[in-house]
Write an enzyme that holds these catalytic residues in place. Structure first.
Site, PDB file in Angstrom:
ATOM      1  CD  GLU A 278      -2.911  -1.391   0.623  1.00  0.00           C
ATOM      2  OE1 GLU A 278      -3.212  -0.438  -0.116  1.00  0.00           O
ATOM      3  OE2 GLU A 278      -3.577  -2.443   0.681  1.00  0.00           O
ATOM      4  CB  CYS A 312      -1.982   7.209   1.760  1.00  0.00           C
ATOM      5  SG  CYS A 312      -3.338   6.316   2.517  1.00  0.00           S
TER       6      CYS A 312
HETATM    7  P1  NAD Z   1       8.516   4.919   4.307  1.00  0.00           P
HETATM    8  O1  NAD Z   1       8.483   4.103   3.070  1.00  0.00           O
HETATM    9  O2  NAD Z   1       9.672   5.816   4.527  1.00  0.00           O
HETATM   10  O3  NAD Z   1       8.437   3.990   5.608  1.00  0.00           O
HETATM   11  C1  NAD Z   1       7.386   3.071   5.821  1.00  0.00           C
HETATM   12  C2  NAD Z   1       7.868   1.961   6.746  1.00  0.00           C
HETATM   13  O4  NAD Z   1       8.904   1.226   6.092  1.00  0.00           O
HETATM   14  C3  NAD Z   1       8.480   2.464   8.054  1.00  0.00           C
HETATM   15  O5  NAD Z   1       8.136   1.588   9.097  1.00  0.00           O
HETATM   16  C4  NAD Z   1       9.979   2.386   7.771  1.00  0.00           C
HETATM   17  O6  NAD Z   1      10.767   2.277   8.933  1.00  0.00           O
HETATM   18  C5  NAD Z   1      10.053   1.132   6.922  1.00  0.00           C
HETATM   19  N1  NAD Z   1      11.241   1.034   6.051  1.00  0.00           N
HETATM   20  C6  NAD Z   1      12.062   2.012   5.650  1.00  0.00           C
HETATM   21  N2  NAD Z   1      13.031   1.527   4.838  1.00  0.00           N
HETATM   22  C7  NAD Z   1      12.800   0.215   4.716  1.00  0.00           C
HETATM   23  C8  NAD Z   1      13.442  -0.833   3.995  1.00  0.00           C
HETATM   24  N3  NAD Z   1      14.518  -0.614   3.245  1.00  0.00           N
HETATM   25  N4  NAD Z   1      12.928  -2.073   4.072  1.00  0.00           N
HETATM   26  C9  NAD Z   1      11.812  -2.305   4.814  1.00  0.00           C
HETATM   27  N5  NAD Z   1      11.163  -1.345   5.527  1.00  0.00           N
HETATM   28  C10 NAD Z   1      11.650  -0.105   5.479  1.00  0.00           C
HETATM   29  O7  NAD Z   1       7.149   5.727   4.325  1.00  0.00           O
HETATM   30  P2  NAD Z   1       6.694   6.814   5.371  1.00  0.00           P
HETATM   31  O8  NAD Z   1       7.407   8.091   5.092  1.00  0.00           O
HETATM   32  O9  NAD Z   1       6.796   6.250   6.739  1.00  0.00           O
HETATM   33  O10 NAD Z   1       5.140   6.956   5.035  1.00  0.00           O
HETATM   34  C11 NAD Z   1       4.645   7.860   4.140  1.00  0.00           C
HETATM   35  C12 NAD Z   1       4.342   7.181   2.826  1.00  0.00           C
HETATM   36  O11 NAD Z   1       3.442   6.111   3.028  1.00  0.00           O
HETATM   37  C13 NAD Z   1       3.664   8.107   1.830  1.00  0.00           C
HETATM   38  O12 NAD Z   1       4.196   7.871   0.563  1.00  0.00           O
HETATM   39  C14 NAD Z   1       2.209   7.668   1.886  1.00  0.00           C
HETATM   40  O13 NAD Z   1       1.455   7.954   0.729  1.00  0.00           O
HETATM   41  C15 NAD Z   1       2.363   6.201   2.100  1.00  0.00           C
HETATM   42  N6  NAD Z   1       1.151   5.641   2.680  1.00  0.00           N
HETATM   43  C16 NAD Z   1       0.368   4.850   1.903  1.00  0.00           C
HETATM   44  C17 NAD Z   1      -0.820   4.344   2.405  1.00  0.00           C
HETATM   45  C18 NAD Z   1      -1.718   3.467   1.559  1.00  0.00           C
HETATM   46  O14 NAD Z   1      -2.641   2.885   2.102  1.00  0.00           O
HETATM   47  N7  NAD Z   1      -1.504   3.358   0.267  1.00  0.00           N
HETATM   48  C19 NAD Z   1      -1.192   4.636   3.714  1.00  0.00           C
HETATM   49  C20 NAD Z   1      -0.372   5.457   4.469  1.00  0.00           C
HETATM   50  C21 NAD Z   1       0.801   5.945   3.953  1.00  0.00           C
END
Ligand code: NAD
Length: 541
Positions: A278, A312
Site C-alpha cells: 500500500e 495517503c
Molecule cells: P517509508 O516508506 O519511509 O516507511 C514506511 C515503513 O517502512 C516504516 O516503518 C519504515 O521504517 C520502513 N522502512 C524504511 N526503509 C525500509 C526498507 N529498506 N525495508 C523495509 N522497511 C523499510 O514511508 P513513510 O514516510 O513512513 O510513510 C509515508 C508514505 O506512506 C507516503 O508515501 C504515503 O502515501 C504512504 N502511505 C500509503 C498508504 C496506503 O494505504 N496506500 C497509507 C499510508 C501511507
C-alpha cells in the site's frame, strides 16, 4: 533509515532551523504518564540501543524505546511461530470473536488512544478519531465475516458422490507487518487484525516514531483475548530492521512510500514470498461545472488538509471546470485561510502539526520549488512556528508548472494545486497523468456522469461527492492502489483471503478415474462424455 522515528535519519539530514520557535509546554494527558509509557515500552521485543519518540507538539522527546537486535528478532519470530501453531487450530469463529471484543474495547478506551496517537503524530484530535473509528468498524466487520469466510467449505467434486471436496483457507504463518507513522492505529492495528484473525502471527515493525500506538493497540487486542506471543513488535531503523523482518517472515504487508515499497517487493521476491503493498499517491479531484459548491468546497478542504495532508488518500491536485473555477477558488481559499492551525490535546484546532522536522523540510522545499518556478500562492505557503515547531499553513497553489517537483511527486503535506479545465475530457486526461492510482474524487450533481468519469480514471478508489472517507470507510469493500500506488487488499473479505493459502482436500470414494483407472480407453471416454451431458442439467453444474 527512512522513518522519522529513526535517530540516524534525523542526524543524516540537515535539520531545519526554526527561527523564533519558543520551547513549548503542552500538558501531557495522564494516559501518557511515565508509568504508563514504561508499561508500553516493555511490549517491544528489543534489548538494543534506545531510539527516541519525539512529540511533534513540542519537538521534545516523549520517551525512548529499545531497538531490536538480530538476536531479538530471531527470538521474537521463534515465539511467534510457536504461538501460531496452536492459534491456527482455533476455530475461525473463535478467532473472529477477538475482533468483536476489540470493537467494544476501542470505543471504551478511545480517549487514551487519541492521546497516544496525537502525541506521536501531532495530528488534530478530530483527525486522530478517524483512526479509532476505522479500526472499530473494521474489528466488527472482521469479527462478523471471518467465521463464514474462513470456515472450510464443501464443494462439488468432478463427479458427484465419487469425489468429496473440501477447501480451506490455511493461515500463511508469520506475517511481517511494516507500517508507517502517518496513520499508526489504522495501518498497524487495523492491517494486523485481519492477519491475526486469519490464524497468522505478526512480526510487526511500526515506524519508530509511532510505535507506542502499535504497542497500545497490541495491549488492547491481548485484553480482547489474543494470545500475547502472537503479535511481536520490533523497533529500529527502517533500513536495518525492515529487511530483517522480511527475511524472517512468510509474507509481508507493507504500507509506506513507493520508493521503499519497491525495495520491499524486490527483497520479498528474492525469497519467493507474497507481498501486499500500500504505497504513495498524488490524488486528483475533479470539480464539474454542475457540482454543488456548498458541499464541494468544505469536502475539498477536508480532503486536502486532514491530518495536515499527511494522509495517503489526501487530495493534492484539483481540476475544476472553468465555468465555476473562479467561484470555487474564491470560496476554497476563504475556508482554507480560516482554518485554525495549532497543537494540543483538545478540540481547539482544525489542523494539527506535521509529524517531524523531516516532513516540515519536505513540504517547505516543495512549496519553495513551486514558487521559484512560477506558481502562485493564494493562501499559506509558510511554516507557522508560533503554532507549533512543525506546523505548516494549509497552502493553495495555482499556475503550477509541470517542471515543479510537486506537480508529480507526492508532497504528503497541506499543499494543493488548483487548475482550471475546459471539459471532463481534459480533467480525466490530467487526472490520469500520474504514475500513482490510489484515490480520486469527483464532485457533480449528475451521479451517472460521475460514474462514467470514474470508469475512466486509473485509481483503486473513487469517491463521488466525497473526498476520501466514503470509499475508505466502507470496510466491507476491498481497497488498494493501482500503478505505483501498490498492489494489495485492505478491508473486505479479500483482506482475509490475502493472508491465507487455499488448500483443497479431495477424497475419492468409489472408483479411481483417469488413464490407468478401470474405464480407460474408448469406453471410458464415451462414458464420461455421456455423464457430462447429463451433469449439465443438474443445478449449479
Ligand atoms: P517509508 O516508506 O519511509 O516507511 C514506511 C515503513 O517502512 C516504516 O516503518 C519504515 O521504517 C520502513 N522502512 C524504511 N526503509 C525500509 C526498507 N529498506 N525495508 C523495509 N522497511 C523499510 O514511508 P513513510 O514516510 O513512513 O510513510 C509515508 C508514505 O506512506 C507516503 O508515501 C504515503 O502515501 C504512504 N502511505 C500509503 C498508504 C496506503 O494505504 N496506500 C497509507 C499510508 C501511507
Amino acid at each position: 533509515m527512512t522513518g522519522p522515528g529513526s535517530r540516524q535519519r534525523r542526524a543524516d539530514r540537515p535539520r531545519l532551523r526554526l527561527v523564533g520557535t519558543a520551547r513549548r509546554e503542552v500538558m501531557l494527558p495522564s494516559s501518557l504518564a511515565p508509568d504508563r509509557l514504561g508499561r508500553l515500552r516493555r511490549g517491544v521485543a528489543g534489548t538494543g540501543e534506545p531510539s527516541s519518540v519525539i512529540q511533534p507538539f513540542t519537538g521534545e522527546p516523549l520517551t525512548e524505546l529499545p531497538t531490536s537486535t538480530s538476536d531479538d528478532l530471531d527470538a521474537a519470530v521463534r515465539r511467534a511461530r510457536a504461538a501460531q501453531q496452536s492459534w491456527a487450530e482455533v476455530a475461525p469463529r473463535e478467532r473472529a470473536a477477538v475482533g468483536l471484543r476489540l470493537h467494544d474495547l476501542i470505543l471504551d478506551r478511545a480517549d487514551g488512544l487519541l492521546d497516544v496517537i496525537q502525541a506521536e503524530t501531532g495530528k488534530a484530535r478530530g483527525h486522530a478519531f478517524t483512526e479509532v473509528l476505522e479500526v472499530a468498524l473494521l474489528s466488527r466487520f472482521l469479527g462478523l465475516v471471518a467465521g463464514p469466510v474462513l470456515t472450510p467449505r464443501s464443494l462439488p467434486g468432478a463427479i458427484p458422490i465419487f469425489t468429496r471436496v473440501r477447501q480451506r483457507q490455511a493461515p500463511v504463518g508469520v506475517i511481517g507487518l511494516i507500517s508507517p507513522w502517518n496513520y499508526p492505529f489504522s495501518l498497524g492495528v487495523g492491517d494486523g487484525l485481519a492477519a491475526l484473525i486469519a490464524g497468522n502471527a505478526l512480526l510487526h515493525k511500526p515506524d519508530g516514531q509511532t510505535a507506542l500506538t502499535a504497542l497500545l493497540g497490541r495491549e488492547l487486542i491481548i485484553e480482547a483475548g489474543l494470545p500475547a506471543e502472537l503479535w511481536q513488535i520490533v523497533n529500529g531503523s527502517g533500513a536495518e530492521v525492515g529487511p530483517a523482518v522480511i527475511d524472517r517472515s512468510d509474507q509481508v504487508i507493507f504500507t509506506g512510500s513507493s520508493a521503499t515499497g519497491r525495495l520491499v517487493a524486490e527483497r520479498a521476491a528474492d525469497r519467493m514470498i507474497g507481498t501486499s503493498l500500500e504505497l504513495g499517491g498524488k490524488n486528483p479531484m475533479i470539480i464539474r461545472g454542475d457540482a454543488d459548491l456548498g458541499r464541494a468546497v468544505p469536502g475539498a478542504v477536508a480532503a486536502c488538509f486532514s491530518s495536515a495532508g499527511q494522509l495517503c488518500e489526501s487530495i493534492e491536485r484539483i481540476y475544476v471546470q472553468r465555468s465555476v473555477a473562479d467561484e470555487f477558488i474564491r470560496r476554497f481559499v476563504a475556508v482554507t485561510s480560516r482554518l485554525r492551525v495549532g497543537v494540543g490535546y483538545g478540540d481547539d484546532y482544525d489542523i494539527g502539526s506535521l509529524t517531524s522536522a523531516d516532513q516540515l523540510a519536505k513540504v517547505t522545499a516543495h512549496v519553495r520549488d513551486a514558487v521559484g518556478r512560477g506558481a502562485n500562492v493564494l493562501t499559506g505557503g509558510a511554516a507557522v512556528p508560533e503554532a507549533g515547531p512543525y506546523c505548516y499553513r494549509p497552502t493553495v497553489l495555482t499556475d503550477l508548472p509541470a517542471t515543479a517537483r510537486c506537480y508529480r511527486e507526492e508532497t504528503f503535506g497541506p499543499v494543493v494545486a488548483i487548475t482550471a479545465v475546459d471539459s471532463d475530457e481534459e480533467a480525466i486526461t490530467l487526472a490520469n497523468d500520474s504514475e500513482f492510482g490510489l484515490n480520486a474524487s469527483i464532485w457533480t450533481r449528475d451521479v451517472a456522469a460521475g460514474r462514467r468519469i470514474a470508469r475512466r480514471l486509473r485509481s483503486g478508489k473513487i469517491n463521488i461527492n466525497d473526498g476520501f472517507a466514503a470509499a475508505y470507510g466502507s470496510v466491507h469493500a476491498s481497497i488498494g492502489g493501482w500503478g505505483s500506488s501498490g498492489a494489495g487488499h485492505r478491508h473486505g473479505r479479500e483482506s482475509l483471503l490475502a493472508v491465507t493459502q487455499t488448500q483443497t482436500v479431495a477424497v475419492q470414494s468409489i472408483l479411481p478415474t483417469g488413464e490407468f483407472g478401470a474405464f480407460r480407453g474408448r469406453l471410458y471416454r464415451r462414458g464420461m462424455t455421456a455423464l457430462l451431458r447429463v451433469l449439465k442439467h443438474l443445478p449449479g453444474r
